[in-house]
Design an enzyme around this catalytic site. Sequence first.
Site, PDB file in Angstrom:
ATOM      1  N   ARG A 125       0.812  -1.232   0.000  1.00  0.00           N
ATOM      2  CA  ARG A 125       0.000   0.000   0.000  1.00  0.00           C
ATOM      3  C   ARG A 125       0.845   1.282   0.000  1.00  0.00           C
ATOM      4  NH1 ARG A 125      -2.882  -3.089   3.847  1.00  0.00           N
ATOM      5  NH2 ARG A 125      -4.615  -4.148   2.837  1.00  0.00           N
ATOM      6  N   LYS A 147       3.056  11.467 -11.651  1.00  0.00           N
ATOM      7  CA  LYS A 147       2.220  10.603 -12.497  1.00  0.00           C
ATOM      8  C   LYS A 147       2.968   9.293 -12.693  1.00  0.00           C
ATOM      9  CE  LYS A 147      -0.505  13.824 -15.261  1.00  0.00           C
ATOM     10  NZ  LYS A 147      -0.764  14.322 -16.631  1.00  0.00           N
ATOM     11  N   GLU A 189       9.899  18.667 -24.843  1.00  0.00           N
ATOM     12  CA  GLU A 189       9.203  19.029 -23.597  1.00  0.00           C
ATOM     13  C   GLU A 189       9.771  20.330 -23.021  1.00  0.00           C
ATOM     14  OE1 GLU A 189       6.531  17.435 -22.795  1.00  0.00           O
ATOM     15  OE2 GLU A 189       6.738  15.429 -23.664  1.00  0.00           O
ATOM     16  N   LYS A 231       7.763  23.059 -14.182  1.00  0.00           N
ATOM     17  CA  LYS A 231       6.885  21.914 -13.911  1.00  0.00           C
ATOM     18  C   LYS A 231       6.475  21.894 -12.442  1.00  0.00           C
ATOM     19  CE  LYS A 231       5.416  17.393 -14.675  1.00  0.00           C
ATOM     20  NZ  LYS A 231       5.454  16.151 -15.398  1.00  0.00           N
ATOM     21  N   GLU A 241      -4.261  17.352 -11.772  1.00  0.00           N
ATOM     22  CA  GLU A 241      -4.729  17.779 -13.098  1.00  0.00           C
ATOM     23  C   GLU A 241      -6.233  18.001 -13.165  1.00  0.00           C
ATOM     24  OE1 GLU A 241      -2.498  16.149 -16.447  1.00  0.00           O
ATOM     25  OE2 GLU A 241      -4.321  16.308 -17.662  1.00  0.00           O
ATOM     26  N   ARG A 245      -2.792  22.145 -14.560  1.00  0.00           N
ATOM     27  CA  ARG A 245      -1.778  21.156 -14.990  1.00  0.00           C
ATOM     28  C   ARG A 245      -1.994  20.712 -16.433  1.00  0.00           C
ATOM     29  NH1 ARG A 245       0.945  16.169 -11.544  1.00  0.00           N
ATOM     30  NH2 ARG A 245       2.191  15.369 -13.269  1.00  0.00           N
ATOM     31  N   ASN A 249       0.047  19.683 -21.334  1.00  0.00           N
ATOM     32  CA  ASN A 249      -0.266  18.833 -22.485  1.00  0.00           C
ATOM     33  C   ASN A 249      -0.230  19.598 -23.802  1.00  0.00           C
ATOM     34  OD1 ASN A 249      -0.709  16.569 -20.824  1.00  0.00           O
ATOM     35  ND2 ASN A 249      -2.732  17.373 -20.290  1.00  0.00           N
ATOM     36  N   HIS A 252       0.284  17.809 -27.023  1.00  0.00           N
ATOM     37  CA  HIS A 252       0.139  16.377 -26.765  1.00  0.00           C
ATOM     38  C   HIS A 252      -1.122  15.774 -27.372  1.00  0.00           C
ATOM     39  CE1 HIS A 252       3.495  17.186 -24.167  1.00  0.00           C
ATOM     40  NE2 HIS A 252       3.531  15.964 -23.685  1.00  0.00           N
ATOM     41  N   HIS A 256      -0.546  12.547 -29.419  1.00  0.00           N
ATOM     42  CA  HIS A 256      -1.098  11.223 -29.102  1.00  0.00           C
ATOM     43  C   HIS A 256      -1.779  10.608 -30.323  1.00  0.00           C
ATOM     44  CE1 HIS A 256      -1.070  12.265 -24.557  1.00  0.00           C
ATOM     45  NE2 HIS A 256       0.056  11.730 -24.944  1.00  0.00           N
ATOM     46  N   HIS A 269       7.966   9.690 -28.554  1.00  0.00           N
ATOM     47  CA  HIS A 269       6.969  10.602 -28.001  1.00  0.00           C
ATOM     48  C   HIS A 269       7.377  12.076 -28.220  1.00  0.00           C
ATOM     49  CE1 HIS A 269       3.962  12.152 -25.253  1.00  0.00           C
ATOM     50  NE2 HIS A 269       4.901  12.703 -24.504  1.00  0.00           N
TER      51      HIS A 269
HETATM   52  P1  NAD Z   1      12.679   5.537 -22.156  1.00  0.00           P
HETATM   53  O1  NAD Z   1      12.511   5.382 -20.721  1.00  0.00           O
HETATM   54  O2  NAD Z   1      12.191   4.448 -23.030  1.00  0.00           O
HETATM   55  O3  NAD Z   1      14.215   5.844 -22.467  1.00  0.00           O
HETATM   56  C1  NAD Z   1      14.599   6.029 -23.799  1.00  0.00           C
HETATM   57  C2  NAD Z   1      15.783   5.118 -24.186  1.00  0.00           C
HETATM   58  O4  NAD Z   1      16.978   5.679 -23.642  1.00  0.00           O
HETATM   59  C3  NAD Z   1      15.678   3.718 -23.636  1.00  0.00           C
HETATM   60  O5  NAD Z   1      16.181   2.814 -24.587  1.00  0.00           O
HETATM   61  C4  NAD Z   1      16.595   3.765 -22.425  1.00  0.00           C
HETATM   62  O6  NAD Z   1      17.095   2.506 -22.054  1.00  0.00           O
HETATM   63  C5  NAD Z   1      17.675   4.679 -22.913  1.00  0.00           C
HETATM   64  N1  NAD Z   1      18.425   5.391 -21.891  1.00  0.00           N
HETATM   65  C6  NAD Z   1      17.936   5.957 -20.776  1.00  0.00           C
HETATM   66  N2  NAD Z   1      18.895   6.666 -20.162  1.00  0.00           N
HETATM   67  C7  NAD Z   1      20.017   6.497 -20.878  1.00  0.00           C
HETATM   68  C8  NAD Z   1      21.333   6.999 -20.751  1.00  0.00           C
HETATM   69  N3  NAD Z   1      21.676   7.861 -19.806  1.00  0.00           N
HETATM   70  N4  NAD Z   1      22.249   6.623 -21.654  1.00  0.00           N
HETATM   71  C9  NAD Z   1      21.907   5.796 -22.676  1.00  0.00           C
HETATM   72  N5  NAD Z   1      20.657   5.328 -22.879  1.00  0.00           N
HETATM   73  C10 NAD Z   1      19.730   5.684 -21.978  1.00  0.00           C
HETATM   74  O7  NAD Z   1      11.972   6.869 -22.690  1.00  0.00           O
HETATM   75  P2  NAD Z   1      11.741   8.323 -22.049  1.00  0.00           P
HETATM   76  O8  NAD Z   1      11.612   9.220 -23.197  1.00  0.00           O
HETATM   77  O9  NAD Z   1      12.727   8.627 -21.002  1.00  0.00           O
HETATM   78  O10 NAD Z   1      10.324   8.165 -21.338  1.00  0.00           O
HETATM   79  C11 NAD Z   1       9.160   7.861 -22.069  1.00  0.00           C
HETATM   80  C12 NAD Z   1       8.135   7.327 -21.101  1.00  0.00           C
HETATM   81  O11 NAD Z   1       7.848   8.335 -20.131  1.00  0.00           O
HETATM   82  C13 NAD Z   1       6.817   6.961 -21.737  1.00  0.00           C
HETATM   83  O12 NAD Z   1       6.406   5.710 -21.248  1.00  0.00           O
HETATM   84  C14 NAD Z   1       5.862   8.056 -21.297  1.00  0.00           C
HETATM   85  O13 NAD Z   1       4.537   7.592 -21.178  1.00  0.00           O
HETATM   86  C15 NAD Z   1       6.435   8.433 -19.971  1.00  0.00           C
HETATM   87  N6  NAD Z   1       6.145   9.809 -19.544  1.00  0.00           N
HETATM   88  C16 NAD Z   1       5.673   9.993 -18.292  1.00  0.00           C
HETATM   89  C17 NAD Z   1       5.414  11.258 -17.816  1.00  0.00           C
HETATM   90  C18 NAD Z   1       4.964  11.460 -16.416  1.00  0.00           C
HETATM   91  O14 NAD Z   1       4.586  12.579 -16.047  1.00  0.00           O
HETATM   92  N7  NAD Z   1       5.007  10.439 -15.588  1.00  0.00           N
HETATM   93  C19 NAD Z   1       5.654  12.381 -18.644  1.00  0.00           C
HETATM   94  C20 NAD Z   1       6.153  12.144 -19.927  1.00  0.00           C
HETATM   95  C21 NAD Z   1       6.400  10.859 -20.375  1.00  0.00           C
HETATM   96  N1  GLY Z   2       3.644  15.237 -18.492  1.00  0.00           N
HETATM   97  C1  GLY Z   2       2.459  15.925 -18.125  1.00  0.00           C
HETATM   98  C2  GLY Z   2       2.214  15.973 -16.663  1.00  0.00           C
HETATM   99  O1  GLY Z   2       3.029  15.554 -15.876  1.00  0.00           O
HETATM  100  O2  GLY Z   2       1.194  16.428 -16.269  1.00  0.00           O
END
Ligand code: NAD
Ligand code: GLY
Length: 379
Positions: A125, A147, A189, A231, A241, A245, A249, A252, A256, A269
Amino acid sequence: MHAPDLQTVKVDLADRSYSIVIRRSLFDNPLSYADLPRARRALIVTNTTVGPLYAERLQKALSSKYERVHILELPDGEKYKTWQHMNLIFDALLENGCDRQTVLFALGGGVVGDMTGFAAASFMRGVPFVQVPTTLLAQVDSSVGGKTAINHPLGKNMIGAFYQPIKVICDLNTLQTLPDLQLQAGLAEVIKYGAIADNDFLAWLETNLSALLARDPSALTYMVRRSCEIKAWVVAQDERESGVRAILNFGHTFAHAIEAGLGYGQWLHGQAVGCGMVMAAHLSCQLGLADAFFVNRLTLLIQKAGLPTKAPILSQADNAGRYLTLMRMDKKCTDGEINFVVIDKPGRAGIHCAPDTLVRRVISTSCTAPATLPQVDPP
Ligand code: NAD
Ligand code: GLY
């Protein structure tokens, strides 16, 4: 720790407040973790790309604080952001006798961060977790704001929770191993923050883009810090949100549709967000808000960051109709009404609905690109 060049941004959320610390050579310094609560065990969740680069160094830094520091490497990729793979985190926690005090460390990009955060929200939990983001996108966006989510076969990020980390450690040195396309995706971003909240920051990005693409440490420091400040400022006003917040987007809604329409993983993305911001800027202009000068300015910056500015054709039969259908499936839609984030003036955003005819016009003028882009090498 009080190193002179350490940057700290606070996310102000009453009893869920936490710090984002930003500097080079941070994640493998035991002092970075000195203020965390005591516990016997810690689990580092990472993936098969980031783990070999950084996990042992993090484990060593944590070993003076915790009796046992376990490492779990998940397969690398968005396609593994599933129940099945999140279950591997629970397996590791239970098999290693972890308890309610155990601290989880998310070492990686947004995929690892979102999955680890959701696992931390649900294990017994709720256990504490620390974000150690290693992509630009994760440092400026996904590690901040709580998130957490995994994907469902019927939709991206559909299962999740709002659950804040207890600290975020942004080590800028980790960006040096990031592939160029991932750096560019993160820049989308960052540009977003300038467009929606800080026109001076947008101008700074225009001036400093070459230094950022060359990974100049002081330029990276300012960029990550200012992005996290914006942020944190937005999240502090509206953690879940229900209002402001949503401006995060910007771009976005179109993005999407591009990601879903092409199939997830075809465009990163951030690439889709870059293109989506150009489309949202055009829509802002069509609505009589932003002017053409702003649209051109934003388009040029996105283009110079190496991101696409022309949208892909998703359907030969009725392309704009396909975009509209996909945008209406977005979880930010209410009663079939698409809520677009638009730019009221440079550095200020708002939410507007728009008639389909106007949206169709924007899509038609934006869609002339081939559907393929340079791809990241598979891990
Ligand atoms: P990712 O986590 O897939 O990383 C991208 C690639 O880079 C991967 O292959 C990873 O292994 C590699 N990598 C990471 N760090 C590295 C480093 N220092 N050196 C070499 N390679 C490295 O992608 P991302 O763009 O970081 O994240 C995308 C994800 O984040 C999506 O799932 C999306 O939905 C999510 N997201 C969440 C939020 C949120 O608010 N929680 C906001 C935006 C995106
Ligand atoms: N990436 C959008 C949010 O965190 O609200």
